[in-house]
Design a protein around this motif. Structure first.
Motif, PDB file in Angstrom:
ATOM      1  N   SER A 106     -14.331  29.730  44.671  1.00  0.00           N
ATOM      2  CA  SER A 106     -13.710  28.411  44.806  1.00  0.00           C
ATOM      3  C   SER A 106     -12.390  28.346  44.044  1.00  0.00           C
ATOM      4  O   SER A 106     -11.392  27.820  44.546  1.00  0.00           O
ATOM      5  N   LEU A 107     -12.362  28.889  42.832  1.00  0.00           N
ATOM      6  CA  LEU A 107     -11.148  28.880  42.021  1.00  0.00           C
ATOM      7  C   LEU A 107     -10.038  29.685  42.698  1.00  0.00           C
ATOM      8  O   LEU A 107      -8.881  29.242  42.751  1.00  0.00           O
ATOM      9  N   LYS A 108     -10.370  30.863  43.221  1.00  0.00           N
ATOM     10  CA  LYS A 108      -9.372  31.685  43.897  1.00  0.00           C
ATOM     11  C   LYS A 108      -8.849  30.996  45.152  1.00  0.00           C
ATOM     12  O   LYS A 108      -7.676  31.131  45.505  1.00  0.00           O
ATOM     13  N   GLU A 109      -9.713  30.242  45.794  1.00  0.00           N
ATOM     14  CA  GLU A 109      -9.362  29.553  47.028  1.00  0.00           C
ATOM     15  C   GLU A 109      -8.416  28.388  46.775  1.00  0.00           C
ATOM     16  O   GLU A 109      -7.562  28.059  47.605  1.00  0.00           O
ATOM     17  N   ARG A 110      -8.536  27.772  45.613  1.00  0.00           N
ATOM     18  CA  ARG A 110      -7.823  26.522  45.380  1.00  0.00           C
ATOM     19  C   ARG A 110      -6.723  26.595  44.323  1.00  0.00           C
ATOM     20  O   ARG A 110      -5.981  25.636  44.136  1.00  0.00           O
ATOM     21  N   THR A 111      -6.621  27.734  43.619  1.00  0.00           N
ATOM     22  CA  THR A 111      -5.629  27.819  42.553  1.00  0.00           C
ATOM     23  C   THR A 111      -4.211  27.913  43.101  1.00  0.00           C
ATOM     24  O   THR A 111      -3.980  28.452  44.199  1.00  0.00           O
ATOM     25  N   ASP A 112      -3.250  27.395  42.337  1.00  0.00           N
ATOM     26  CA  ASP A 112      -1.841  27.524  42.686  1.00  0.00           C
ATOM     27  C   ASP A 112      -1.216  28.768  42.053  1.00  0.00           C
ATOM     28  O   ASP A 112      -0.084  29.119  42.364  1.00  0.00           O
ATOM     29  N   ASP A 113      -1.948  29.382  41.126  1.00  0.00           N
ATOM     30  CA  ASP A 113      -1.424  30.551  40.422  1.00  0.00           C
ATOM     31  C   ASP A 113      -2.520  31.601  40.322  1.00  0.00           C
ATOM     32  O   ASP A 113      -3.195  31.729  39.296  1.00  0.00           O
ATOM     33  N   LEU A 114      -2.703  32.347  41.387  1.00  0.00           N
ATOM     34  CA  LEU A 114      -3.759  33.357  41.437  1.00  0.00           C
ATOM     35  C   LEU A 114      -3.530  34.453  40.395  1.00  0.00           C
ATOM     36  O   LEU A 114      -4.486  34.976  39.820  1.00  0.00           O
ATOM     37  N   HIS A 115      -2.268  34.776  40.135  1.00  0.00           N
ATOM     38  CA  HIS A 115      -1.962  35.821  39.151  1.00  0.00           C
ATOM     39  C   HIS A 115      -2.465  35.426  37.763  1.00  0.00           C
ATOM     40  O   HIS A 115      -3.081  36.232  37.061  1.00  0.00           O
ATOM     41  N   ALA A 116      -2.196  34.183  37.367  1.00  0.00           N
ATOM     42  CA  ALA A 116      -2.636  33.721  36.047  1.00  0.00           C
ATOM     43  C   ALA A 116      -4.154  33.692  35.962  1.00  0.00           C
ATOM     44  O   ALA A 116      -4.742  34.043  34.928  1.00  0.00           O
ATOM     45  N   LEU A 117      -4.804  33.254  37.028  1.00  0.00           N
ATOM     46  CA  LEU A 117      -6.266  33.209  37.050  1.00  0.00           C
ATOM     47  C   LEU A 117      -6.847  34.620  36.928  1.00  0.00           C
ATOM     48  O   LEU A 117      -7.753  34.866  36.121  1.00  0.00           O
ATOM     49  N   THR A 118      -6.303  35.547  37.713  1.00  0.00           N
ATOM     50  CA  THR A 118      -6.779  36.935  37.678  1.00  0.00           C
ATOM     51  C   THR A 118      -6.564  37.554  36.315  1.00  0.00           C
ATOM     52  O   THR A 118      -7.438  38.235  35.769  1.00  0.00           O
ATOM     53  N   ARG A 119      -5.403  37.298  35.741  1.00  0.00           N
ATOM     54  CA  ARG A 119      -5.089  37.858  34.427  1.00  0.00           C
ATOM     55  C   ARG A 119      -5.999  37.282  33.348  1.00  0.00           C
ATOM     56  O   ARG A 119      -6.462  37.990  32.458  1.00  0.00           O
ATOM     57  N   GLY A 120      -6.277  35.977  33.436  1.00  0.00           N
ATOM     58  CA  GLY A 120      -7.143  35.339  32.451  1.00  0.00           C
ATOM     59  C   GLY A 120      -8.524  35.970  32.414  1.00  0.00           C
ATOM     60  O   GLY A 120      -9.079  36.226  31.337  1.00  0.00           O
ATOM     61  N   PHE A 121      -9.086  36.232  33.588  1.00  0.00           N
ATOM     62  CA  PHE A 121     -10.411  36.848  33.633  1.00  0.00           C
ATOM     63  C   PHE A 121     -10.351  38.335  33.277  1.00  0.00           C
ATOM     64  O   PHE A 121     -11.287  38.877  32.694  1.00  0.00           O
ATOM     65  N   LYS A 122      -9.253  38.989  33.615  1.00  0.00           N
ATOM     66  CA  LYS A 122      -9.123  40.409  33.274  1.00  0.00           C
ATOM     67  C   LYS A 122      -9.097  40.600  31.771  1.00  0.00           C
ATOM     68  O   LYS A 122      -9.657  41.580  31.245  1.00  0.00           O
ATOM     69  N   LEU A 123      -8.462  39.682  31.053  1.00  0.00           N
ATOM     70  CA  LEU A 123      -8.444  39.748  29.596  1.00  0.00           C
ATOM     71  C   LEU A 123      -9.847  39.612  29.010  1.00  0.00           C
ATOM     72  O   LEU A 123     -10.124  40.096  27.910  1.00  0.00           O
ATOM     73  N   ALA A 124     -10.732  38.949  29.755  1.00  0.00           N
ATOM     74  CA  ALA A 124     -12.120  38.786  29.312  1.00  0.00           C
ATOM     75  C   ALA A 124     -13.018  39.893  29.864  1.00  0.00           C
ATOM     76  O   ALA A 124     -14.235  39.840  29.694  1.00  0.00           O
ATOM     77  N   GLY A 125     -12.410  40.893  30.521  1.00  0.00           N
ATOM     78  CA  GLY A 125     -13.174  42.026  31.013  1.00  0.00           C
ATOM     79  C   GLY A 125     -13.775  41.849  32.395  1.00  0.00           C
ATOM     80  O   GLY A 125     -14.691  42.583  32.772  1.00  0.00           O
ATOM     81  N   LYS A 126     -13.242  40.877  33.159  1.00  0.00           N
ATOM     82  CA  LYS A 126     -13.783  40.603  34.493  1.00  0.00           C
ATOM     83  C   LYS A 126     -12.682  40.757  35.533  1.00  0.00           C
ATOM     84  O   LYS A 126     -11.696  40.020  35.528  1.00  0.00           O
ATOM     85  N   ASP A 127     -12.855  41.728  36.447  1.00  0.00           N
ATOM     86  CA  ASP A 127     -11.903  41.926  37.526  1.00  0.00           C
ATOM     87  C   ASP A 127     -12.354  41.093  38.726  1.00  0.00           C
ATOM     88  O   ASP A 127     -13.404  41.350  39.311  1.00  0.00           O
ATOM     89  N   ILE A 128     -11.578  40.066  39.080  1.00  0.00           N
ATOM     90  CA  ILE A 128     -11.993  39.148  40.144  1.00  0.00           C
ATOM     91  C   ILE A 128     -11.232  39.380  41.448  1.00  0.00           C
ATOM     92  O   ILE A 128     -11.403  38.618  42.410  1.00  0.00           O
ATOM     93  N   GLU A 129     -10.392  40.404  41.492  1.00  0.00           N
ATOM     94  CA  GLU A 129      -9.557  40.615  42.680  1.00  0.00           C
ATOM     95  C   GLU A 129     -10.383  40.833  43.944  1.00  0.00           C
ATOM     96  O   GLU A 129     -10.002  40.406  45.032  1.00  0.00           O
TER      97      GLU A 129
END
Length: 214
Positions: free
Chosen positions: A159-182
């Protein structure tokens, strides 16, 4: 191999040696925070290192003063708040001493308007505070989603990936926490997708007390 015992800052009544031990053990964290919070866009490159040093030093001093007077329940969070506030204070100080626009005769130009200079243009303090607030919301969101059960986590991420205006920031935020959401996406099977979407309502209610998401 010896073990360094860090004093418990939540116990109160720390002596000078104990406070210095805390400062020494958290110094690399303080310096890292100073590098993160410094307003790079509004700091000349030739004084950037000095600005980082100033933020780190003021953070150490304010932490020292606090530990002499009271206990701190969460040192890392408290240090982060000190560094954040100090970065904003530094911006405000620099804004107060901005040079006035003058012409070749050293006379103030007619187009100068204090309101325009401080409020109509992009106020660096406001922009910095806005950026930090968004970053803090992202950190909170990531932490909350990471603790969800697997199915709820998948639904919320889709849902977040579908509705976010900044997918890069969202992906980076989770990657910093050890989660690859791509690679995370809704199931191709429509029935599975509908079942997964059905869990969103409950998940949103679970997160709503913290803030509005998705």
């Amino acid at each position: 191999m010896s073990t360094v015992n860090i004093p418990d800052a939540s116990s109160g009544d720390l002596n000078t040696d104990e406070i210095e031990c805390i400062l020494a053990n958290y110094d690399s964290f303080i310096v890292t925070l100073a590098r993160q919070v410094v307003a790079r866009a509004h700091t000349p490159p030739d004084v950037l290192d000095m600005e980082i040093d100033e933020i780190a030093q003021m953070t150490r001093i304010k932490l020292w003063k606090t530990l002499r007077k009271t206990h701190v329940d969460n040192l890392r969070a408290y240090i982060r708040r000190i560094a954040h506030n100090e970065a904003i204070n530094r911006l405000r100080q620099r804004k107060d001493v901005l040079p006035l626009p003058v012409d070749e005769h050293n006379e103030m130009t007619q187009e100068f308007n204090p309101l325009t200079q401080g409020e109509i243009t992009h106020d660096p303090v406001h922009l910095y505070e806005q950026k930090e607030a968004l970053a803090e919301q992202m950190r909170k969101l990531v932490a909350l989603v990471m603790h969800l059960p697997q199915r709820q986590q998948q639904a919320m991420l889709c849902s977040l990936k579908e509705r976010t205006d900044d997918l890069h920031a969202l992906t980076r935020g989770f990657k910093l926490a050890g989660k690859d959401i791509e690679a995370i996406r809704w199931p191709y099977d429509k029935t599975d997708e509908n079942r997964l979407r059905a869990s969103l309502s409950f998940t949103r209610k679970r997160l709503r007390p913290h803030f509005e998401v998705a």
